[in-house]
Design a protein around this motif. Structure first.
Motif, PDB file in Angstrom:
ATOM      1  N   UNK A  96       0.814  -1.210   0.000  1.00 28.18           N
ATOM      2  CA  UNK A  96       0.000   0.000   0.000  1.00 28.18           C
ATOM      3  C   UNK A  96       0.849   1.261   0.000  1.00 28.18           C
ATOM      4  N   UNK A  97       2.038   1.202   0.601  1.00 36.58           N
ATOM      5  CA  UNK A  97       2.941   2.344   0.541  1.00 36.58           C
ATOM      6  C   UNK A  97       3.365   2.663  -0.871  1.00 36.58           C
ATOM      7  N   UNK A  98       3.483   1.628  -1.714  1.00 43.41           N
ATOM      8  CA  UNK A  98       3.768   1.831  -3.126  1.00 43.41           C
ATOM      9  C   UNK A  98       2.515   2.184  -3.903  1.00 43.41           C
ATOM     10  N   UNK A  99       1.407   1.488  -3.610  1.00 49.41           N
ATOM     11  CA  UNK A  99       0.174   1.680  -4.380  1.00 49.41           C
ATOM     12  C   UNK A  99      -0.435   3.056  -4.132  1.00 49.41           C
ATOM     13  N   UNK A 100      -0.126   3.664  -3.004  1.00 48.68           N
ATOM     14  CA  UNK A 100      -0.581   5.023  -2.736  1.00 48.68           C
ATOM     15  C   UNK A 100      -0.153   5.966  -3.854  1.00 48.68           C
ATOM     16  N   UNK A 101       1.071   5.788  -4.332  1.00 46.44           N
ATOM     17  CA  UNK A 101       1.576   6.649  -5.407  1.00 46.44           C
ATOM     18  C   UNK A 101       1.014   6.247  -6.769  1.00 46.44           C
ATOM     19  N   UNK A 102       0.673   4.972  -6.939  1.00 50.15           N
ATOM     20  CA  UNK A 102       0.018   4.550  -8.181  1.00 50.15           C
ATOM     21  C   UNK A 102      -1.357   5.199  -8.280  1.00 50.15           C
ATOM     22  N   UNK A 103      -2.131   5.118  -7.192  1.00 50.44           N
ATOM     23  CA  UNK A 103      -3.477   5.691  -7.199  1.00 50.44           C
ATOM     24  C   UNK A 103      -3.455   7.205  -7.320  1.00 50.44           C
TER      25      UNK A 103
END
Length: 393
Positions: A214-221
């Motif tokens: 989620x720490x990575x996916x936060x920037x994807x979203x």
């Protein structure tokens, strides 16, 4: 083949991110309604991913993958033909229902065939190949929407799915013979899911992977806001964020592949966490004192995903080994927790904090801190269990 199947997820998410403004204009809708196409996808992905493993445990790995690919192809064609945001929501939901089979069942297939370091190496290898998708997907999507239109993005994904379906039909073996399959009935399923979700160790280990992701996916979203509004980039320049992100995933997976069997697993995890924490702290510090700018605003993502990919294979295999007879269900439950948290990030957290680069960096640091706490709690639980076993002996 397993990597190509796992690529459906990032292709479904990342390829159309640069097209958000074009979709908003074409369907005469709002930015938040377009953002919800991602949320709907993530929630349906999370719900259905609970069942892919159970279905494959009962009806075979190959059969479920082939059916899921066929459904995904129909849903993708529907997205390309959608004439309103409501229709796009519906077909994105259908995509989410079918897209998770490859990644969940792929893990179970690896564990069907390999054990120990060999399984960790293959899982890392699949991750390395799979990591190409998040790098090329937004670049490809930006190029398509600039030269063609947003519907062509889904048509391209439809062609990919049909080719993959033909490839799997011809080449994918069945790794779970009928003699090893579990009965598909409510009582057995209730007991299996209850065992997994009732396990404290499962939640600690699964949460460790989920919060790192989620720490990575936060920037994807948040990419449409972070890149366009904060970094002033165009839709064809999304590679500035996604190339370092995926380079970190690829090289981290390669490192994990080489480390498997050579150092203690706990040490490998701590090396990964050192990179995760360091990258998150740098990200917060830079954006607290400086305005967003290239390459400093995206460089921490490389080191973050590098550490994430070192940690993930070790903990994923530990999760799968908690319940060896129902690995498909365990893989589904782990993916469910990860995807459900990702859906919360995409639907609520990213829209709420994407206006501020500092808030985004703090969000990533918070997720990393939670992940570290979960891992340390799991280690303490193992030590307690070992002392109890020693006293009992």
């Amino acid at each position: 083949m397993l990597a190509l199947l796992a690529m459906l997820g990032p292709f479904s998410i990342d390829t159309y991110l640069p097209a958000f403004p074009a979709i908003e204009q074409s369907l005469n809708t709002s930015a938040i309604e377009v953002q919800q196409t991602l949320t709907v996808y993530m929630f349906s992905f999370a719900v259905m991913i609970l069942w892919h493993g159970a279905l494959s445990d009962s009806f075979g790995r190959r059969n479920i993958i082939l059916v899921s690919l066929a459904v995904f192809a129909v849903a993708t064609l529907g997205c390309a033909a959608a004439h309103s945001i409501e229709y796009l929501w519906a077909f994105r939901m259908l995509q989410g229902i079918s897209a998770g089979a490859g990644v969940v069942i792929g893990r179970a297939i690896i564990r069907d065939l390999f054990q120990g370091a060999a399984a960790a190496r293959l899982l890392s290898l699949v991750t390395m190949i799979f990591s190409i998708a998040p790098a090329i997907a937004p670049i490809l999507g930006g190029w398509i929407v600039k030269h063609l239109d947003w519907r062509s993005i889904f048509l391209t994904l439809f062609v990919y799915t049909i080719l993959l379906l033909a490839y799997c039909w011809k080449r994918l073996p069945e790794t779970l013979p009928p003699s090893r399959r579990q009965p598909f009935n409510p009582g057995v399923l209730y007991q299996s899911y209850g065992s997994v979700f009732g396990s404290r160790t499962f939640h600690l280990l699964g949460g460790t992977v989920a919060f790192n992701f989620s720490g990575m996916f936060l920037y994807v979203a948040a990419a449409p806001v972070f890149l366009v509004q904060h970094l002033k980039l165009g839709p064809e320049q999304f590679g500035w964020q996604f190339v370092p992100t995926v380079a970190g995933i690829f090289l981290g997976a390669l490192t994990a592949n080489r480390l498997s069997g050579k150092i203690p697993l706990a040490r490998q995890v701590m090396i990964g966490f050192s990179l995760l924490i360091g990258a998150s702290l740098f990200n917060v510090g830079y954006h607290f004192f400086y305005a967003p700018a290239l390459p400093w605003s995206v460089a921490p993502l490389f080191f973050y995903t590098f550490g994430m990919s070192i940690v993930a294979p070790v903990i994923t295999l530990k999760v799968l080994d908690l319940f060896p007879t129902i690995r498909g269900i365990v893989a589904s439950c782990q993916s469910f927790t990860q995807t459900l948290l990702g859906a919360l990030v995409a639907g609520a957290i990213a829209p709420m904090i994407s206006h501020s680069p500092v808030a985004l960096a703090l969000g990533q640091l918070t997720f990393t801190g939670i992940s570290v706490c979960l891992w340390l709690s799991c280690r303490r639980q193992w030590r307690k269990d070992m002392r109890k076993d020693a006293m009992g002996a």
